[in-house]
Motif scaffolding. Structure first.
Motif, PDB file in Angstrom:
ATOM      1  N   VAL A   8       1.033  -1.122   0.136  1.00 42.73           N
ATOM      2  CA  VAL A   8      -0.138   0.060   0.124  1.00 42.73           C
ATOM      3  C   VAL A   8       1.078   1.119   0.081  1.00 42.73           C
ATOM      4  O   VAL A   8       0.597   2.066  -0.678  1.00 42.73           O
ATOM      5  CB  VAL A   8      -0.981  -0.273   1.205  1.00 42.73           C
ATOM      6  CG1 VAL A   8      -1.554   1.198   1.235  1.00 42.73           C
ATOM      7  CG2 VAL A   8      -1.955  -1.114   1.073  1.00 42.73           C
ATOM      8  N   ARG A  67     -16.729  -1.135   0.610  1.00 39.25           N
ATOM      9  CA  ARG A  67     -16.791  -1.486   1.941  1.00 39.25           C
ATOM     10  C   ARG A  67     -16.334  -2.835   1.896  1.00 39.25           C
ATOM     11  O   ARG A  67     -16.568  -3.698   0.987  1.00 39.25           O
ATOM     12  CB  ARG A  67     -17.977  -1.087   2.698  1.00 39.25           C
ATOM     13  CG  ARG A  67     -19.095  -1.876   2.143  1.00 39.25           C
ATOM     14  CD  ARG A  67     -20.201  -1.483   3.414  1.00 39.25           C
ATOM     15  NE  ARG A  67     -20.652  -0.184   3.088  1.00 39.25           N
ATOM     16  CZ  ARG A  67     -21.439   0.263   2.039  1.00 39.25           C
ATOM     17  NH1 ARG A  67     -22.188  -0.676   0.891  1.00 39.25           N
ATOM     18  NH2 ARG A  67     -21.954   1.488   1.652  1.00 39.25           N
ATOM     19  N   GLU A  97     -10.642  -5.728   3.403  1.00 36.31           N
ATOM     20  CA  GLU A  97      -9.442  -4.694   3.875  1.00 36.31           C
ATOM     21  C   GLU A  97      -8.210  -5.074   3.113  1.00 36.31           C
ATOM     22  O   GLU A  97      -7.742  -5.997   3.325  1.00 36.31           O
ATOM     23  CB  GLU A  97      -9.704  -4.617   5.229  1.00 36.31           C
ATOM     24  CG  GLU A  97      -8.755  -3.532   5.789  1.00 36.31           C
ATOM     25  CD  GLU A  97      -8.713  -3.287   7.467  1.00 36.31           C
ATOM     26  OE1 GLU A  97      -8.276  -2.523   8.054  1.00 36.31           O
ATOM     27  OE2 GLU A  97      -9.826  -4.134   7.889  1.00 36.31           O
ATOM     28  N   GLY A  98      -7.654  -3.822   2.811  1.00 37.01           N
ATOM     29  CA  GLY A  98      -6.265  -3.764   1.909  1.00 37.01           C
ATOM     30  C   GLY A  98      -6.261  -4.181   0.613  1.00 37.01           C
ATOM     31  O   GLY A  98      -5.315  -4.084   0.024  1.00 37.01           O
ATOM     32  N   VAL A 104      -7.950   2.369  -1.205  1.00 35.63           N
ATOM     33  CA  VAL A 104      -7.858   1.208  -0.619  1.00 35.63           C
ATOM     34  C   VAL A 104      -8.623   0.911   0.311  1.00 35.63           C
ATOM     35  O   VAL A 104      -9.373   1.792   0.770  1.00 35.63           O
ATOM     36  CB  VAL A 104      -6.379   1.471   0.358  1.00 35.63           C
ATOM     37  CG1 VAL A 104      -6.446   2.758   0.920  1.00 35.63           C
ATOM     38  CG2 VAL A 104      -6.243   0.155   0.946  1.00 35.63           C
ATOM     39  N   THR A 131     -10.724  -0.049   3.488  1.00 37.39           N
ATOM     40  CA  THR A 131     -10.208  -0.156   4.722  1.00 37.39           C
ATOM     41  C   THR A 131     -11.297  -0.585   5.798  1.00 37.39           C
ATOM     42  O   THR A 131     -12.453  -0.942   5.071  1.00 37.39           O
ATOM     43  CB  THR A 131     -10.249   1.529   5.306  1.00 37.39           C
ATOM     44  OG1 THR A 131     -11.315   2.289   5.222  1.00 37.39           O
ATOM     45  CG2 THR A 131      -9.040   2.379   4.433  1.00 37.39           C
ATOM     46  N   ALA A 132     -11.425  -0.860   6.823  1.00 28.37           N
ATOM     47  CA  ALA A 132     -12.211  -1.232   7.845  1.00 28.37           C
ATOM     48  C   ALA A 132     -13.569  -0.501   7.804  1.00 28.37           C
ATOM     49  O   ALA A 132     -14.779  -1.187   7.952  1.00 28.37           O
ATOM     50  CB  ALA A 132     -11.698  -1.404   9.337  1.00 28.37           C
ATOM     51  N   GLU A 133     -13.637   0.636   7.429  1.00 33.01           N
ATOM     52  CA  GLU A 133     -14.589   1.669   7.638  1.00 33.01           C
ATOM     53  C   GLU A 133     -15.350   1.934   6.182  1.00 33.01           C
ATOM     54  O   GLU A 133     -16.541   2.247   6.127  1.00 33.01           O
ATOM     55  CB  GLU A 133     -14.257   3.012   8.163  1.00 33.01           C
ATOM     56  CG  GLU A 133     -14.015   3.251   9.551  1.00 33.01           C
ATOM     57  CD  GLU A 133     -12.286   2.648   9.786  1.00 33.01           C
ATOM     58  OE1 GLU A 133     -11.787   2.795   8.756  1.00 33.01           O
ATOM     59  OE2 GLU A 133     -12.250   2.156  10.807  1.00 33.01           O
ATOM     60  N   ALA A 147     -13.524   2.900   2.495  1.00 31.11           N
ATOM     61  CA  ALA A 147     -12.537   3.256   1.375  1.00 31.11           C
ATOM     62  C   ALA A 147     -11.644   4.510   1.612  1.00 31.11           C
ATOM     63  O   ALA A 147     -12.360   5.478   1.860  1.00 31.11           O
ATOM     64  CB  ALA A 147     -12.875   2.907   0.036  1.00 31.11           C
ATOM     65  N   ARG A 148     -10.345   4.548   1.376  1.00 28.00           N
ATOM     66  CA  ARG A 148      -9.731   5.593   1.433  1.00 28.00           C
ATOM     67  C   ARG A 148      -9.056   5.962   0.150  1.00 28.00           C
ATOM     68  O   ARG A 148      -8.556   5.167  -0.604  1.00 28.00           O
ATOM     69  CB  ARG A 148      -8.281   5.652   2.465  1.00 28.00           C
ATOM     70  CG  ARG A 148      -7.510   6.806   2.420  1.00 28.00           C
ATOM     71  CD  ARG A 148      -6.336   6.552   3.632  1.00 28.00           C
ATOM     72  NE  ARG A 148      -5.270   5.694   3.157  1.00 28.00           N
ATOM     73  CZ  ARG A 148      -4.266   5.609   2.376  1.00 28.00           C
ATOM     74  NH1 ARG A 148      -4.179   6.712   1.760  1.00 28.00           N
ATOM     75  NH2 ARG A 148      -3.482   4.618   2.445  1.00 28.00           N
TER      76      ARG A 148
END
Length: 467
Positions: free
Chosen positions: A206, A334, A402-403, A437, A439-441, A443-444
């Protein structure tokens, strides 16, 4: 570049290895000259700490692959040089699976092979077969035009290669023909496993992708600054390509794929890489480009820019619909969501917008695909379209985790000869593409340094073009 061929055959230098189809200009070398070349060379080890940054993560990758194929030999070649023209080869890039498992990414890897030899029922020993530096006594360092140090640069010796990778290294000559076993280039199950193992990126990956994205954002800024000059050039698209390419080579390995610099109706050609057209300030420029890092991870970003610095009303209308579709796609990202959900969300917005414009009678069905043509994103990583050999049920019909890193890139491609469209819409192509990317919440947004809304794009272009 020094010449190495001629159309008229002449006497080759003694024992000179040559690329296919070449004839040497050199005269035969005397034994006295060869003896003279063999002596009086100072030691020249590679400088500095040789350990690759990826060497901390590649053992885990190999262990995960090993667990998939207990007791089987796995053969992962870097690939071979390919002739571009007579005695000139294409620039070499190792096979992605080889680079991912070894951390080795340089042009000197051509012909090298990673072999995972079974070492008991549940583990493998990695052996890297390489072409080490030629001893100065054998003459290959100055005679071998394809691999010799004086022609293409320094290669590590076996000890240096081991220090770089943490893998036991052996001379390529000791391998001979590729041994039997599963081969990454021909075994579908092995190729699928290698793709699926890359679906979720580790923190190191990442970070590499974020670096690629950041360099790409700088390249887009370079392009906007260069627009005043590019607008005056008869092949302004190619000027744009060159400006971005300079940033890509200065900051990384180069571009991760052929740059698309598509102005006007060229933007309706999804993979427009001719880039030979002029720039018209009344038109839009669709720029799809990505910097590839030295570790071979690439960004993939698209912006559609008004060449005058300001969107016309109809250009803004198309742009805002594509942006709304991208926003809907991003909102669908998500962990646990289906991979195809973001595409469906984006296409729903597109279809409804086309119906509101009167282009479609109804948003239902798949008639919108006439104007969108392709999917709205893909996995991203060490390949531009990463993990492409993964099984459909794991990737395309799978769920997000995630990831994972992926693109969201809806577009509208309103062909200049499409009589289903009103004349003012014809010849407009818009794509907005960003890298994210999971993420747990949710996406970033990795490419958030570049503006996305039309107002932000205009303000950004104004600052850069005036500066």
């Amino acid at each position: 570049m020094p010449e190495t061929t001629t159309d008229t055959p002449g006497p080759p230098a003694a024992d000179t290895p040559r690329a296919p189809g070449t004839v040497s200009h050199d005269l035969p070398a005397s034994p006295e000259f060869e003896q003279f070349m063999a002596g009086d060379w100072a030691p020249s080890p590679l400088p500095g700490d040789l350990r690759l940054t990826a060497a901390d993560v590649t053992p885990g990758r190999r262990a995960r692959l090993s667990a998939r194929f207990p007791g089987e030999r796995l053969v992962i070649p870097a690939g071979e040089l390919r002739v571009r023209t007579n005695d000139c080869d294409h620039r070499f890039r190792p096979h992605s699976a080889y680079a991912w498992l070894t951390g080795l990414t340089g042009e000197e890897q051509a012909g090298h092979v990673l072999v995972l030899e079974p070492d008991g029922p549940h583990r493998h020993e990695a052996v890297l077969y390489v072409r080490p530096r030629s001893p100065r006594a054998d003459g290959g360092f100055y005679r071998d035009r394809r691999y010799g140090e004086f022609w293409v640069g320094r290669r590590p010796d076996l000890d240096e290669a081991e220090r770089m990778t943490g893998i036991r290294c052996a001379h390529l000559d000791g391998l001979g023909a590729l041994p039997p076993g599963r081969h990454a280039a021909t075994d579908g199950e092995l190729a699928a496993a290698l793709s699926e193992l890359r679906l979720v990126k580790d923190a190191w990956e990442v970070a590499q992708l974020q670096q690629a994205v950041d360099h790409t954002a700088a390249g887009f800024e370079d392009v906007v600054r260069a627009l005043p000059h590019a607008l005056t050039h008869p092949r302004g698209e190619r000027w744009i390509e060159g400006v971005f390419g300079l940033r890509a080579r200065a900051e990384g390995n180069g571009t991760g794929y052929e740059t698309i610099a598509a102005s006007g109706a060229h933007a309706c050609v999804l993979h427009w890489i001719r880039n030979d057209g002029p720039l018209d300030p009344r038109e839009l420029l669709l720029l799809d480009a990505g910097v590839e890092t030295d570790t071979l991870y690439t960004a993939d970003i698209t912006r559609t820019l008004p060449l005058s610095g300001r969107f016309s009303p109809v250009q803004r209308q198309v742009y805002e619909l594509v942006l709304a579709a991208q926003d809907a796609g991003i909102a669908a990202l998500r962990p646990g969501a289906r991979f195809r959900d973001f595409h469906r969300a984006a296409m729903r917005v597109i279809a409804e917008g086309l119906a509101e414009w009167g282009v479609l009678k109804s948003p239902e069905g798949d008639f919108h695909r006439r104007y969108t043509l392709c999917s709205s994103g893909h996995m991203l990583g060490i390949d531009l379209h990463d993990c492409a050999q993964a099984r459909t049920e794991v990737y395309l019909d799978g769920v997000l985790e995630e990831g994972q890193v992926l693109t969201v890139e809806p577009g509208l491609y309103l062909q200049p000869d499409d009589e289903t469209l009103p004349p003012e819409l014809r010849g407009i192509g818009v794509r907005i593409e960003d890298d994210l990317v999971i993420t747990a919440e949710g996406a970033r947004l990795m490419s958030g340094a570049l503006p996305r809304t039309p107002d932000e794009v205009e303000a950004w272009m104004g600052r850069l073009m005036e500066g």
